[in-house]
Design a protein around this motif. Structure first.
Motif, PDB file in Angstrom:
ATOM      1  N   CYS A 150       0.835  -1.214   0.000  1.00 14.84           N
ATOM      2  CA  CYS A 150       0.000   0.000   0.000  1.00 14.84           C
ATOM      3  C   CYS A 150       0.864   1.256   0.000  1.00 14.84           C
ATOM      4  N   PHE A 198      -6.506   7.518  -0.601  1.00 12.57           N
ATOM      5  CA  PHE A 198      -7.118   6.483   0.237  1.00 12.57           C
ATOM      6  C   PHE A 198      -6.143   5.331   0.495  1.00 12.57           C
ATOM      7  N   GLY A 239      -5.180   4.174   4.221  1.00  8.70           N
ATOM      8  CA  GLY A 239      -5.273   2.769   4.599  1.00  8.70           C
ATOM      9  C   GLY A 239      -4.014   2.306   5.322  1.00  8.70           C
ATOM     10  N   CYS A 240      -2.858   2.824   4.896  1.00  7.77           N
ATOM     11  CA  CYS A 240      -1.589   2.504   5.568  1.00  7.77           C
ATOM     12  C   CYS A 240      -1.605   2.998   7.012  1.00  7.77           C
TER      13      CYS A 240
END
Length: 536
Positions: free
Chosen positions: A328, A515, A519-520
């Motif tokens: 990610c 995003f 998310g990370c």
């Protein structure tokens, strides 16, 4: 930290083969482990020399993945490139890296860091020169693939090598130092581009071989990995690797040289004279098999066995998680980062053609017209706008901000910790990426782009620092290679779909990477805390 004070403050065995220097036996003395030995060697001139010699090494990976971003605007007519071609060229390097991830990982963990660094950078330099001689898209993309295949090994080896030259207290700064080095590479590329690419010359060697300014640019870039290969001829093998493979006498000589260079004292005064036998120490542990006095064939065979522990407890869940979060991280950063010069180019062309500025989304509307190159001089004909100084200056500003963020992160990482730093930076990165969609001026666009690139670059290196501390020596480079391999899968995929996102509209490109970074930030909650953990 002074090397002398560290050396004097630690009780260390001074026996040699079970005897004191005066010949009297003293069997109750304990051999020194790696952490004791490397701490006794201190920190100083040797490490500064390694940092200097590692500059071009750190640049090589960045150059391999990023130079195309500056070549595209200059070469799009010569090579007849469209958006899909550019996405493929960006992805080709990462696909090459993906295909060689495990191969380089086990070679480095079995044959050594130094040999791989020298051979890897030499081969990478050769493929960069081949890319510089390219006369068509097929030749260029082939060279970029093999360049990616090669550079993956030296990158992983460099990470492990630098970490293994530092004690636990200093190790967290290593990845931040690499982050600064990478950032200077991002500054060097547009600086070189501003000197070479606007020249726009055309030198005909033969009918089928023509040299343009962008060819010369790539030829100069080839000097970076070639210089790296030469630099590592003068550096020692990692003492940790030597100890792990049972070559304690060679490791001791390396420690002595480090100590002497750092403190200015004779090698004979180094307080450690015997090291622990790590072969015996690690017997029965699930760290992968490493054997002293192996042939190269035996080393390669043993290397395959090192993959197995990564897919068993306690490492299976750890390797899956760090691969996911690194995927990610790299997808987010290296998708938008590699397209920033192209976005700046579109803005520059819009402002010159319309003689005015506009909101970012309006200026990027050119990407909605599929497979069209920018037409500035004669509509209907492919023409390159060589007045791109603003593109290179903007790229240099982004790189400068990245350097500042990297330096600041290096000063605070020991106070806040790798995990907290990663969480904070991933939150900022995701927020500013989404904010680019709402940008209404070049100033805010440049500010958001700079913050995104700076925070994303440090995120990768902070996560690598966690990985290095989490896994033992015999699995360390393999783990870094696997995490980067999965991450580069994401980067390759991101660069393949990014042209489609650009053609779809303004929001998708920025919301996609934004995003991903956010998310990370959520995933980082589950990262292990590894502050000042002794090196295994």
């Amino acid at each position: 930290m002074k090397g002398t004070s560290e050396s004097n403050s630690i009780p260390i065995s001074i026996i040699s083969d079970g005897k004191l220097k005066n010949g009297l036996e003293k069997a109750d003395e304990e051999p020194a482990d790696f952490e004791t030995a490397i701490t006794a060697a201190g920190w100083g001139k040797f490490h500064l020399l390694v940092y200097v010699l590692s500059i071009t090494s750190g640049w090589s990976s960045n150059f391999e993945t990023t130079t195309m971003s500056y070549v595209f605007p200059a070469a799009e007519c010569d090579l007849n490139l469209n958006l899909e071609h550019k996405g493929l060229l960006n992805a080709a390097t990462y696909i090459g890296m993906i295909s060689s991830g495990l191969f380089w990982g086990y070679l480095c963990d079995t044959l050594g860091r130094k040999k791989l660094l020298i051979a890897g950078f030499l081969l990478d330099g050769i493929f960069v020169m081949i890319s510089a001689m390219s006369q068509n898209f097929a030749m260029l993309i082939t060279a970029k693939f093999f360049g990616g295949f090669i550079i993956n090994g030296p990158f992983s080896a460099l990470t492990a090598y630098l970490s293994e030259l530092h004690c636990a207290k200093q190790r967290s700064r290593v990845q931040m130092i690499l982050s600064v080095i990478f950032s200077f590479a991002s500054l060097a590329m547009p600086a070189l581009a501003i000197l070479v690419l606007p020249l726009g010359f055309k030198f005909v060697v033969t009918e089928n071989f023509v040299i343009h300014a962008w060819n010369v640019y790539l030829f100069i870039c080839a000097a970076v990995p070639l210089t790296s290969a030469v630099a590592f001829l003068f550096l020692p093998e990692s003492p940790k690797f030597l100890m792990t493979t049972g070559r304690n006498e060679k490791a001791l000589r390396v420690f002595r040289k480090i100590y002497s260079m750092n403190t200015g004292k004779p090698e004979e005064t180094y307080p450690v004279t015997v090291l622990v036998n790590e072969i015996e120490l690690n017997k029965g542990k699930n760290h992968g098999k490493m054997t002293a006095n192996r042939t190269k064939k035996e080393a390669l065979i043993e290397g395959w066995s090192q993959v197995k522990p990564l897919f068993r407890p306690p490492y299976l869940s750890k390797i899956l998680f760090v691969c996911l979060i690194q995927c990610c991280t790299i997808t987010s950063l290296n998708t938008l980062r590699l397209w920033l010069p192209q976005l700046f180019q579109a803005v520059n062309d819009y402002r010159q053609f319309h003689e005015e500025s506009a909101p970012l989304c309006e200026m990027l509307a050119v990407f909605k017209t599929k497979n069209k190159t920018v037409e500035i001089v004669n509509p209907g004909e492919c023409a390159v706008n060589t007045n791109n100084y603003s593109v290179y200056i903007n790229s240099m500003i982004v790189a400068g901000v990245t350097i500042v963020i990297s330096i600041l992160s290096g000063t605070v990482i020991q106070k806040v910790g790798k995990k907290r730093l990663y969480m904070a930076l991933s939150t900022v990165s995701g927020t500013v990426a989404i904010s680019l969609y709402f940008s209404r001026s070049m100033f805010t666009t440049l500010a958001f782009a700079s913050l995104f690139t700076g925070t994303g670059t440090v995120m990768i290196n902070a996560l690598l620092a966690v990985i290095v501390d989490t896994f033992p020596t015999t699995l360390r480079t393999m783990t870094v290679s696997m995490a980067m391999m999965i991450g580069r899968m994401g980067a390759a995929s991101g660069n393949l779909i990014y042209p489609l996102l650009l053609e779809a509209g303004c929001a998708p490109p920025f919301f996609f990477v934004g995003f991903m970074s956010l998310g990370c930030a959520v995933l980082s909650i589950f990262l292990p805390n590894t502050e000042r953990k002794p090196l295994q």
